[in-house]
Scaffold this motif. Structure first.
Motif, PDB file in Angstrom:
ATOM      1  N   VAL A  27       0.817  -1.203   0.094  1.00  0.00           N
ATOM      2  CA  VAL A  27      -0.105  -0.245  -0.056  1.00  0.00           C
ATOM      3  C   VAL A  27       0.896   1.182  -0.064  1.00  0.00           C
ATOM      4  O   VAL A  27       0.496   2.244  -0.770  1.00  0.00           O
ATOM      5  N   ASP A  28       1.891   1.046   0.818  1.00  0.00           N
ATOM      6  CA  ASP A  28       2.723   2.234   1.025  1.00  0.00           C
ATOM      7  C   ASP A  28       3.422   2.725  -0.451  1.00  0.00           C
ATOM      8  O   ASP A  28       3.732   3.831  -0.912  1.00  0.00           O
ATOM      9  N   SER A  29       3.801   1.486  -1.086  1.00  0.00           N
ATOM     10  CA  SER A  29       4.574   1.885  -2.430  1.00  0.00           C
ATOM     11  C   SER A  29       3.558   2.330  -3.489  1.00  0.00           C
ATOM     12  O   SER A  29       4.121   3.008  -4.388  1.00  0.00           O
ATOM     13  N   LYS A  30       2.411   1.907  -3.496  1.00  0.00           N
ATOM     14  CA  LYS A  30       1.422   2.203  -4.528  1.00  0.00           C
ATOM     15  C   LYS A  30       1.012   3.850  -4.127  1.00  0.00           C
ATOM     16  O   LYS A  30       1.034   4.637  -5.132  1.00  0.00           O
ATOM     17  N   ILE A  31       1.021   4.105  -2.867  1.00  0.00           N
ATOM     18  CA  ILE A  31       0.767   5.668  -2.538  1.00  0.00           C
ATOM     19  C   ILE A  31       1.989   6.345  -3.099  1.00  0.00           C
ATOM     20  O   ILE A  31       1.810   7.519  -3.509  1.00  0.00           O
ATOM     21  N   ASP A  32       3.248   5.951  -2.538  1.00  0.00           N
ATOM     22  CA  ASP A  32       4.429   6.700  -3.142  1.00  0.00           C
ATOM     23  C   ASP A  32       4.358   6.695  -4.871  1.00  0.00           C
ATOM     24  O   ASP A  32       4.853   7.862  -5.134  1.00  0.00           O
ATOM     25  N   ALA A  33       3.767   5.830  -5.494  1.00  0.00           N
ATOM     26  CA  ALA A  33       3.893   5.862  -6.897  1.00  0.00           C
ATOM     27  C   ALA A  33       3.050   6.998  -7.351  1.00  0.00           C
ATOM     28  O   ALA A  33       3.192   7.694  -8.232  1.00  0.00           O
ATOM     29  N   VAL A  34       1.592   6.921  -6.604  1.00  0.00           N
ATOM     30  CA  VAL A  34       0.710   7.816  -6.942  1.00  0.00           C
ATOM     31  C   VAL A  34       1.464   9.441  -6.658  1.00  0.00           C
ATOM     32  O   VAL A  34       1.034  10.275  -7.445  1.00  0.00           O
ATOM     33  N   LYS A  35       1.979   9.302  -5.618  1.00  0.00           N
ATOM     34  CA  LYS A  35       2.604  10.808  -5.148  1.00  0.00           C
ATOM     35  C   LYS A  35       3.691  11.251  -6.452  1.00  0.00           C
ATOM     36  O   LYS A  35       3.591  12.303  -6.631  1.00  0.00           O
ATOM     37  N   ASN A  36       4.336  10.135  -6.605  1.00  0.00           N
ATOM     38  CA  ASN A  36       5.544  10.620  -7.575  1.00  0.00           C
ATOM     39  C   ASN A  36       4.964  11.165  -9.005  1.00  0.00           C
ATOM     40  O   ASN A  36       5.731  11.843  -9.614  1.00  0.00           O
ATOM     41  N   ALA A  37       3.756  10.457  -9.227  1.00  0.00           N
ATOM     42  CA  ALA A  37       3.216  10.732 -10.570  1.00  0.00           C
ATOM     43  C   ALA A  37       2.374  11.778 -10.636  1.00  0.00           C
ATOM     44  O   ALA A  37       2.078  12.343 -11.839  1.00  0.00           O
ATOM     45  N   ALA A  38       1.870  12.166  -9.557  1.00  0.00           N
ATOM     46  CA  ALA A  38       0.772  13.172  -9.497  1.00  0.00           C
ATOM     47  C   ALA A  38       1.191  14.652  -9.457  1.00  0.00           C
ATOM     48  O   ALA A  38       2.356  15.096  -9.262  1.00  0.00           O
ATOM     49  N   GLN A  39       0.409  15.329 -10.056  1.00  0.00           N
ATOM     50  CA  GLN A  39       0.648  16.984  -9.916  1.00  0.00           C
ATOM     51  C   GLN A  39       0.381  17.283  -8.466  1.00  0.00           C
ATOM     52  O   GLN A  39      -0.796  17.457  -7.991  1.00  0.00           O
ATOM     53  N   MET A  40       1.435  17.882  -7.858  1.00  0.00           N
ATOM     54  CA  MET A  40       1.506  17.831  -6.385  1.00  0.00           C
ATOM     55  C   MET A  40       0.960  19.476  -6.222  1.00  0.00           C
ATOM     56  O   MET A  40       0.527  19.606  -5.117  1.00  0.00           O
ATOM     57  N   LYS A  41       1.143  20.202  -7.215  1.00  0.00           N
ATOM     58  CA  LYS A  41       0.707  21.700  -6.957  1.00  0.00           C
ATOM     59  C   LYS A  41      -0.768  21.815  -7.518  1.00  0.00           C
ATOM     60  O   LYS A  41      -1.091  21.579  -8.421  1.00  0.00           O
ATOM     61  N   LYS A  42      -1.733  22.305  -6.419  1.00  0.00           N
ATOM     62  CA  LYS A  42      -3.119  22.151  -6.957  1.00  0.00           C
ATOM     63  C   LYS A  42      -3.373  23.533  -7.871  1.00  0.00           C
ATOM     64  O   LYS A  42      -2.977  24.470  -7.662  1.00  0.00           O
ATOM     65  N   ILE A  43      -4.113  23.265  -8.695  1.00  0.00           N
ATOM     66  CA  ILE A  43      -4.535  24.282  -9.659  1.00  0.00           C
ATOM     67  C   ILE A  43      -5.917  24.843  -9.592  1.00  0.00           C
ATOM     68  O   ILE A  43      -6.425  25.615 -10.151  1.00  0.00           O
ATOM     69  N   THR A  44      -6.764  24.188  -8.537  1.00  0.00           N
ATOM     70  CA  THR A  44      -7.882  24.529  -8.132  1.00  0.00           C
ATOM     71  C   THR A  44      -7.869  24.509  -6.417  1.00  0.00           C
ATOM     72  O   THR A  44      -7.009  23.884  -5.929  1.00  0.00           O
ATOM     73  N   LEU A  45      -8.956  24.881  -6.068  1.00  0.00           N
ATOM     74  CA  LEU A  45      -9.183  24.716  -4.638  1.00  0.00           C
ATOM     75  C   LEU A  45      -9.630  23.237  -4.299  1.00  0.00           C
ATOM     76  O   LEU A  45      -9.770  22.525  -5.245  1.00  0.00           O
ATOM     77  N   ASP A  46      -9.799  23.026  -2.997  1.00  0.00           N
ATOM     78  CA  ASP A  46      -9.861  21.458  -2.638  1.00  0.00           C
ATOM     79  C   ASP A  46     -11.409  21.332  -3.132  1.00  0.00           C
ATOM     80  O   ASP A  46     -11.952  20.207  -3.497  1.00  0.00           O
ATOM     81  N   SER A  47     -12.040  22.245  -3.172  1.00  0.00           N
ATOM     82  CA  SER A  47     -13.512  22.146  -3.484  1.00  0.00           C
ATOM     83  C   SER A  47     -13.681  22.216  -4.912  1.00  0.00           C
ATOM     84  O   SER A  47     -15.110  22.070  -5.458  1.00  0.00           O
ATOM     85  N   GLY A  48     -13.132  22.643  -5.690  1.00  0.00           N
ATOM     86  CA  GLY A  48     -12.665  22.489  -7.114  1.00  0.00           C
ATOM     87  C   GLY A  48     -12.916  24.017  -7.823  1.00  0.00           C
ATOM     88  O   GLY A  48     -12.950  24.281  -8.828  1.00  0.00           O
ATOM     89  N   GLY A  49     -13.105  25.002  -6.899  1.00  0.00           N
ATOM     90  CA  GLY A  49     -13.060  26.283  -7.140  1.00  0.00           C
ATOM     91  C   GLY A  49     -12.037  26.771  -7.754  1.00  0.00           C
ATOM     92  O   GLY A  49     -10.730  26.251  -7.629  1.00  0.00           O
ATOM     93  N   VAL A  50     -11.766  28.062  -8.407  1.00  0.00           N
ATOM     94  CA  VAL A  50     -10.525  28.613  -8.907  1.00  0.00           C
ATOM     95  C   VAL A  50      -9.551  29.212  -7.750  1.00  0.00           C
ATOM     96  O   VAL A  50      -9.961  29.435  -6.768  1.00  0.00           O
ATOM     97  N   THR A  51      -8.300  29.231  -8.277  1.00  0.00           N
ATOM     98  CA  THR A  51      -7.403  29.679  -7.166  1.00  0.00           C
ATOM     99  C   THR A  51      -7.220  31.194  -7.113  1.00  0.00           C
ATOM    100  O   THR A  51      -6.536  31.752  -6.250  1.00  0.00           O
TER     101      THR A  51
END
Length: 589
Positions: free
Chosen positions: A239-263
């Motif tokens: 589970v940890d390895s899959k979470i790490d893989a998702v983190k490494n492949a994911a866009q870590m900087k948000k382009i929207t708010l958590d609610s989906g609204g604009v920044t």
């Protein structure tokens, strides 16, 4: 004593919920369950008949002794001993009153064989000692715990896992517990491991398996005697390895708010949208800007969009208003280029001149006369009619109307050549070739040589008098070398001749395949006093091509090169040369 109702069919014990709650209205007991009930009742009655005494046997001869209120045998029930059996207060042979022998003192295990009272007291003392030994007897609390204990062994006596059934098949396990699976195990997710079998009844069970190699856990269940497939469970590490893989492949900087609204949410008519985008810094940002907000696209109402700042001074932005108008802007070195509206025909190239990736289109026509659609094309080396030359190249087509088109062909060989032609009112013109700078340089050199020759001939015109009418001239055939042959008899076979002091060498040849080819050697008496040069034309259709010839003082006649570096273009290619000179060295002054 009544006759027993014999019932030998064993049957099957009902499930725990049935034995606990009983049969409910609407249930239909199975024959096996009823067989079990009748068999158990028969066995219980049989046990009572075999082990129960009749009340007539109580305290009777050959019957059984009973206890009084103090739980002791009344004296009346003790056997009577006749006086002749008692000697010196000892019992030699114990007999009942009816003189039936019950045993020999020799077989009595007590040490007090000579004294009945002492023997009884010894027995009572041993019995008291035995009943008081808590190591071999349990109390009521221990008996309750014992009766409520797990009677089915979940492991071996030593606590180790049990072995699989003889079939080595996990499907055949019928007893709850922990089992060891080995390399020959069947129907397990991994051969080496530990299996836990939990069973409600013979038709319903759950199995959990842990693999020895990696600790992975799988589960399955049995419903109505049918086993499901094994379902894997993730380990913490996986589970940890899959979470790490998702983190490494994911866009870590948000382009929207958590609610989906604009920044970036510009609700002010005094705050500039473009300044807000720059202030957010590097990264992608989503935005909203109110109608009339400074920095909005001109003519737009409220806009929504996305921006990407690649560094603090460079980036781009796309905005869309509610009328579905699209706008773009770009900041370069801190300066915004200005908004551009997209989607208008006047602002975009609506016709594809190339492939979507920008590369050349590939033409499939077999005749360039049929290639009239504007675009940039690749022409291969295959047979294509009306192609200016055989090599591969790039074709640029510009169509002005249905019957007017321009074609531009640029070769891709070692020597780049460019040709053009026009389609005018449905009729194609001839190909004509553009001269390169190197061609012009060679031409200027050749023109200079020709001019020098003309001036020389003008200055010494008197040397040409032998060509006056009535002169007799003999032509000598030139012996050709290195595979070169005369072109044909019509254009003139290569010859040399001399009239007086003037020598003339001329002719048409073919078969020259390389630069600096020596085609002949002119004999002594016809050789020039100094090197001579001339320019000769070629037969190639619609192309201005020529060669530079050199005649050396040793008589060698050499083609030095062509203006485009090509030689036998096809079987009809010929080369012309023509020299006129005096065999005497003439001084210029």
């Amino acid at each position: 004593m009544e006759q027993l109702p014999i019932w030998n069919a064993v049957g099957i014990e009902p499930p725990l919920d049935i034995t606990t709650n009983g049969w409910q209205p609407g249930m239909k007991p199975s024959a096996q369950h009823m067989n079990w009930l009748f068999n158990r009742a028969y066995k219980a009655l049989q046990e009572l008949q075999l082990n129960t005494i009749l009340k007539e046997q109580k305290g009777a001869a050959n019957g059984v002794a009973t206890l009084d209120a103090l739980k002791k045998i009344p004296l009346a029930q003790f056997p009577k001993i006749t006086s002749n059996e008692i000697t010196d207060k000892t019992v030699t042979n114990l007999k009942l009153a009816d003189d039936i022998k019950v045993g020999s003192l020799a077989n009595l295990t007590t040490t007090q064989k000579a004294n009945v009272v002492a023997a009884i007291n010894e027995i009572l003392s041993g019995l008291t000692s035995h009943t008081g030994n808590t190591g071999v007897h349990i109390n009521s609390t221990e008996r309750t715990r014992w009766n409520g204990a797990q009677l089915t062994k979940l492991t071996q006596d030593a606590g180790h896992a049990k072995g699989l059934p003889s079939s080595k098949d996990a499907n055949d396990i019928t007893e709850p517990g922990f089992y060891l699976t080995s390399t020959d195990a069947l129907n397990v997710p991994a051969t080496l491991g530990t299996l836990m079998h939990i069973e409600r009844n013979s038709g319903f069970a759950i199995q959990i398996h842990w693999a020895t190699a990696d600790g992975k856990m799988n589960t399955r269940y049995k419903n109505n005697s049918t086993w499901s497939a094994w379902a894997p469970y993730e380990t913490a590490a996986s589970v940890d390895s899959k979470i790490d893989a998702v983190k490494n492949a994911a866009q870590m900087k948000k382009i929207t708010l958590d609610s989906g609204g604009v920044t970036i949410n510009n609700q002010s008519t005094t705050t500039n949208l473009l300044d807000l985008i720059v202030s957010r810094g590097i990264g992608a940002h989503t935005f909203y800007s109110i109608n009339g907000g400074p920095g909005n696209p001109p003519g737009a109402t409220s806009v929504r969009g996305i921006a990407h700042m690649t560094n603090t001074n460079n980036g781009w932005v796309i905005a869309v208003d509610y009328l579905n108008n699209w706008f773009v802007n770009f900041i370069d070195a801190g300066n915004w280029r200005g908004w551009k509206r997209l989607g208008e025909d006047s602002l975009a190239q609506m016709f594809k001149l190339t492939q979507d990736n920008g590369r050349l289109k590939t033409t499939t026509v077999t005749d360039l006369n049929n290639l009239i659609e504007s675009g940039f094309y690749y022409c291969g080396s295959g047979v294509i009619d009306n192609k200016p030359m055989s090599s591969i190249g790039t074709m640029i087509v510009m169509q002005y109307g249905s019957s007017t088109t321009m074609q531009l062909f640029i070769s891709m060989g070692s020597v780049q050549r460019m040709f053009a032609r026009y389609l005018n009112n449905g009729t194609w013109g001839s190909w004509w070739e553009y001269a390169r700078s190197v061609d012009l340089e060679n031409t200027n050199s050749k023109i200079g040589t020709i001019n020098t020759t003309i001036l020389d001939m003008q200055d010494h015109l008197g040397l040409l008098r032998p060509y006056e009418e009535g002169s007799v001239v003999t032509n000598y055939m030139i012996t050709l070398l290195n595979g070169v042959t005369p072109y044909n008899d019509t254009l003139g076979r290569p010859v040399y001749r001399k009239t007086g002091k003037i020598v003339e060498i001329f002719g048409y040849v073919t078969g020259i395949t390389a630069a600096n080819t020596k085609i002949a050697n002119i004999p002594v008496g016809f050789r020039p006093p100094m090197e001579r040069y001339c320019a000769g034309i070629t037969s190639t259709v619609n192309t201005a091509r020529f060669a530079r010839w050199k005649l050396m003082t040793n008589g060698d006649l050499i083609m030095e090169n062509t203006n485009d570096g090509q030689f036998n273009v096809n079987s009809n290619t010929f080369w012309e040369f023509h020299f006129i000179y005096s065999v005497e060295e003439v001084a210029f002054g």
